[in-house]
Design a protein around this motif. Sequence first.
Motif, PDB file in Angstrom:
ATOM      1  N   ALA A 132       6.095  12.305   8.448  1.00  9.94           N
ATOM      2  CA  ALA A 132       5.751  13.180   7.333  1.00  9.94           C
ATOM      3  C   ALA A 132       5.139  12.322   6.219  1.00  9.94           C
ATOM      4  O   ALA A 132       5.826  11.768   5.394  1.00  9.94           O
ATOM      5  CB  ALA A 132       6.980  13.920   6.826  1.00  9.94           C
ATOM      6  N   LYS A 133       3.831  12.215   6.233  1.00  4.95           N
ATOM      7  CA  LYS A 133       3.092  11.256   5.406  1.00  4.95           C
ATOM      8  C   LYS A 133       3.269  11.454   3.888  1.00  4.95           C
ATOM      9  O   LYS A 133       2.777  10.682   3.083  1.00  4.95           O
ATOM     10  CB  LYS A 133       1.577  11.376   5.701  1.00  4.95           C
ATOM     11  N   ILE A 134       3.958  12.488   3.513  1.00  3.18           N
ATOM     12  CA  ILE A 134       3.991  12.927   2.139  1.00  3.18           C
ATOM     13  C   ILE A 134       4.722  11.969   1.187  1.00  3.18           C
ATOM     14  O   ILE A 134       4.425  11.899   0.018  1.00  3.18           O
ATOM     15  CB  ILE A 134       4.574  14.357   2.092  1.00  3.18           C
ATOM     16  N   LEU A 135       5.655  11.195   1.715  1.00  8.69           N
ATOM     17  CA  LEU A 135       6.438  10.312   0.834  1.00  8.69           C
ATOM     18  C   LEU A 135       6.577   8.943   1.477  1.00  8.69           C
ATOM     19  O   LEU A 135       6.848   8.840   2.670  1.00  8.69           O
ATOM     20  CB  LEU A 135       7.821  10.945   0.635  1.00  8.69           C
ATOM     21  N   HIS A 136       6.406   7.893   0.683  1.00 10.40           N
ATOM     22  CA  HIS A 136       6.540   6.538   1.220  1.00 10.40           C
ATOM     23  C   HIS A 136       8.009   6.272   1.586  1.00 10.40           C
ATOM     24  O   HIS A 136       8.887   6.485   0.749  1.00 10.40           O
ATOM     25  CB  HIS A 136       6.057   5.536   0.171  1.00 10.40           C
ATOM     26  N   PRO A 137       8.270   5.840   2.829  1.00 16.27           N
ATOM     27  CA  PRO A 137       9.664   5.698   3.269  1.00 16.27           C
ATOM     28  C   PRO A 137      10.538   4.845   2.341  1.00 16.27           C
ATOM     29  O   PRO A 137      11.689   5.192   2.099  1.00 16.27           O
ATOM     30  CB  PRO A 137       9.553   5.042   4.646  1.00 16.27           C
ATOM     31  N   ALA A 183      14.757  10.335   4.662  1.00 10.65           N
ATOM     32  CA  ALA A 183      14.351   8.990   5.067  1.00 10.65           C
ATOM     33  C   ALA A 183      13.828   9.009   6.502  1.00 10.65           C
ATOM     34  O   ALA A 183      12.789   8.413   6.808  1.00 10.65           O
ATOM     35  CB  ALA A 183      15.525   8.016   4.937  1.00 10.65           C
ATOM     36  N   GLU A 184      14.519   9.727   7.373  1.00 15.66           N
ATOM     37  CA  GLU A 184      14.068   9.823   8.773  1.00 15.66           C
ATOM     38  C   GLU A 184      12.675  10.465   8.822  1.00 15.66           C
ATOM     39  O   GLU A 184      11.774   9.977   9.488  1.00 15.66           O
ATOM     40  CB  GLU A 184      15.025  10.681   9.617  1.00 15.66           C
ATOM     41  N   LEU A 185      12.521  11.567   8.085  1.00 16.95           N
ATOM     42  CA  LEU A 185      11.238  12.277   8.115  1.00 16.95           C
ATOM     43  C   LEU A 185      10.110  11.465   7.499  1.00 16.95           C
ATOM     44  O   LEU A 185       8.995  11.456   7.999  1.00 16.95           O
ATOM     45  CB  LEU A 185      11.356  13.614   7.381  1.00 16.95           C
ATOM     46  N   ALA A 186      10.416  10.779   6.412  1.00 18.55           N
ATOM     47  CA  ALA A 186       9.381   9.987   5.748  1.00 18.55           C
ATOM     48  C   ALA A 186       8.921   8.870   6.671  1.00 18.55           C
ATOM     49  O   ALA A 186       7.736   8.557   6.754  1.00 18.55           O
ATOM     50  CB  ALA A 186       9.909   9.409   4.441  1.00 18.55           C
ATOM     51  N   TYR A 187       9.876   8.302   7.397  1.00 13.52           N
ATOM     52  CA  TYR A 187       9.500   7.218   8.287  1.00 13.52           C
ATOM     53  C   TYR A 187       8.754   7.734   9.510  1.00 13.52           C
ATOM     54  O   TYR A 187       7.739   7.181   9.916  1.00 13.52           O
ATOM     55  CB  TYR A 187      10.738   6.413   8.711  1.00 13.52           C
ATOM     56  N   ARG A 222       0.819  -1.208   0.000  1.00 11.93           N
ATOM     57  CA  ARG A 222       0.000   0.000   0.000  1.00 11.93           C
ATOM     58  C   ARG A 222       0.860   1.269   0.000  1.00 11.93           C
ATOM     59  O   ARG A 222       1.871   1.335   0.691  1.00 11.93           O
ATOM     60  CB  ARG A 222      -0.946   0.014   1.215  1.00 11.93           C
ATOM     61  N   GLY A 223       0.423   2.215  -0.789  1.00 16.60           N
ATOM     62  CA  GLY A 223       1.185   3.462  -0.906  1.00 16.60           C
ATOM     63  C   GLY A 223       2.417   3.328  -1.793  1.00 16.60           C
ATOM     64  O   GLY A 223       3.270   4.206  -1.832  1.00 16.60           O
ATOM     65  N   GLY A 224       2.497   2.208  -2.510  1.00 23.85           N
ATOM     66  CA  GLY A 224       3.725   1.867  -3.237  1.00 23.85           C
ATOM     67  C   GLY A 224       4.009   2.634  -4.523  1.00 23.85           C
ATOM     68  O   GLY A 224       5.057   2.422  -5.138  1.00 23.85           O
ATOM     69  N   SER A 225       3.119   3.522  -4.921  1.00 24.15           N
ATOM     70  CA  SER A 225       3.368   4.238  -6.178  1.00 24.15           C
ATOM     71  C   SER A 225       4.591   5.158  -6.112  1.00 24.15           C
ATOM     72  O   SER A 225       5.298   5.328  -7.106  1.00 24.15           O
ATOM     73  CB  SER A 225       2.149   5.062  -6.586  1.00 24.15           C
ATOM     74  N   ASP A 226       4.833   5.738  -4.954  1.00 24.30           N
ATOM     75  CA  ASP A 226       6.045   6.550  -4.789  1.00 24.30           C
ATOM     76  C   ASP A 226       7.274   5.670  -5.037  1.00 24.30           C
ATOM     77  O   ASP A 226       8.243   6.098  -5.668  1.00 24.30           O
ATOM     78  CB  ASP A 226       6.174   7.084  -3.352  1.00 24.30           C
ATOM     79  N   GLN A 278      18.412   7.013  -3.396  1.00 24.33           N
ATOM     80  CA  GLN A 278      19.682   7.247  -2.715  1.00 24.33           C
ATOM     81  C   GLN A 278      20.783   6.348  -3.275  1.00 24.33           C
ATOM     82  O   GLN A 278      21.872   6.794  -3.580  1.00 24.33           O
ATOM     83  CB  GLN A 278      19.505   6.969  -1.218  1.00 24.33           C
ATOM     84  N   LYS A 279      20.444   5.078  -3.450  1.00 27.14           N
ATOM     85  CA  LYS A 279      21.442   4.121  -3.928  1.00 27.14           C
ATOM     86  C   LYS A 279      21.963   4.495  -5.312  1.00 27.14           C
ATOM     87  O   LYS A 279      23.143   4.359  -5.605  1.00 27.14           O
ATOM     88  CB  LYS A 279      20.812   2.723  -3.949  1.00 27.14           C
ATOM     89  N   TYR A 280      21.071   4.978  -6.169  1.00 27.19           N
ATOM     90  CA  TYR A 280      21.471   5.295  -7.539  1.00 27.19           C
ATOM     91  C   TYR A 280      21.683   6.794  -7.754  1.00 27.19           C
ATOM     92  O   TYR A 280      21.887   7.248  -8.878  1.00 27.19           O
ATOM     93  CB  TYR A 280      20.444   4.745  -8.534  1.00 27.19           C
TER      94      TYR A 280
END
Length: 437
Positions: A254-259, A247-251, A196-200, A266-268
């Motif tokens: 801050a509901k705005i972005l899926h963690p 990443a800290e904020l998303a987790y 769920r919420g996986g579109s991000d 970041q990796k790429y």
Amino acid sequence: MVIYKFGGTSVGTPGRMHKVATLITADPTDKIVVLSAVAGTTNTLVEIGELLLSHKQHLAKKLTDDLKEKYDAFVEGLFSTDEGRAAGNRIVEDLFHQISTLTLIPDFNEGNNKTLLAFGELISTNLFHLYLNEAGHKNVLLPALDFMTIDKAGEPEVENIGVKLSGLIEKSKSSLYITQGFICRNPEGQTDNLKRGGSDYTASLIGAAINADEVQVWTDIDGMHNNDPRVVKDTHPIDELTFDEAAELAYFGAKILHPSSILPAQKYGIRVRLKSTMDENATGTLIGVPSTIADIKAIAAKDGIIAIKIKSTRMLLAHGFLRKVFEVFEKYKTPIDMITTSEVAVSLTIDEKTHVTKIVEELKTFGTVEVDENQSIICIVGNMVSEKKGVLMKIFDAIPDIPVRMVSYGGSRNNISLLIDTNYKKEALTELNKGIF
Ligand code: ASP
Ligand code: MG
């Protein structure tokens, strides 16, 4: 290539879909547009699936019919020509015919359910694609199921996705692609999803897979704010964040972005920009920029936290105690968020409640266990440990009257976490806002 992602609210009504079309066709940049399902649709599909799994086909059919009616009306509002409307109606008929076929499967199983859940994104992208056609904007609909693959462990296969997607792009050569968020194909070749919420997450994976110039996640908020705008007045969007800070904020709230969506970017090394459909000229928040200042950038809060304290004199001078404690959480696949220890006790927090009773029961074999529910983690994010003196003083000076249950400092340079009773959350966020910014 720039990846644009629009969530369920942004495509929630015909009018909002028109707005998205205007936005993406306003500039000539090559783009892949990732869409979620129309707001509410995935929830309805989840309900239909649950009814089918519990053999309530009749009720499932009723919900399906109601959903179809909503889309019949959606088509009316979306298209303005007879031809467009006819194409829209055809696709709705076709997709709902497929859904109805699923609802008739006598022993509908989890696999069928995943196929069912994919229809939200299939409907939204097909309608949007047809609408763009009607409006005269050339575009190509890329089926996510043709390139978005996950492995046996459910992990997206970024390299493989890149090869497949580049191949599809190479073949069709367009400057505007539309695709589905959320849905993917598993190693058995079946339809699956990124949770769920996986579109991000889809948008970020695509960005990583094809080395895009940027991933833009469009919502109805003008970026990540320095504090929770639902709780505190006078918050403002943060211009720039590092991946770690985001990443800290998303987790933490801050509901705005899926963690999960931070990881591939970041990796790429692909920048992620958060933009607002309500105010497309607002700068929003740019994620993936190295930090130049050492300071606190934002505060977020996460509710529904349970604190567990295990106290044991056996912990005194003993080794292996923490391992035993962690093994209990491991066994019940329950992630731990915060942890602090003293010589004879350890306190930790979880937000996954499913196995709490069993976890507590097992922990009791190690010592006395106390459980506090209704807790909130206040997470203070920035670039701060060591270089910045007096950070802790600034924080605690701001909230002299708030009882703090736990403090976590030094785990990373980006985060200081406080655990408080949720009843104090509003006061804590408000006072910290005044004291820090
Ligand atoms: N439609 C999916 C959901 O509602 C994915 C998403 O919106 O990101 O969870
Ligand atoms: Mg979302």
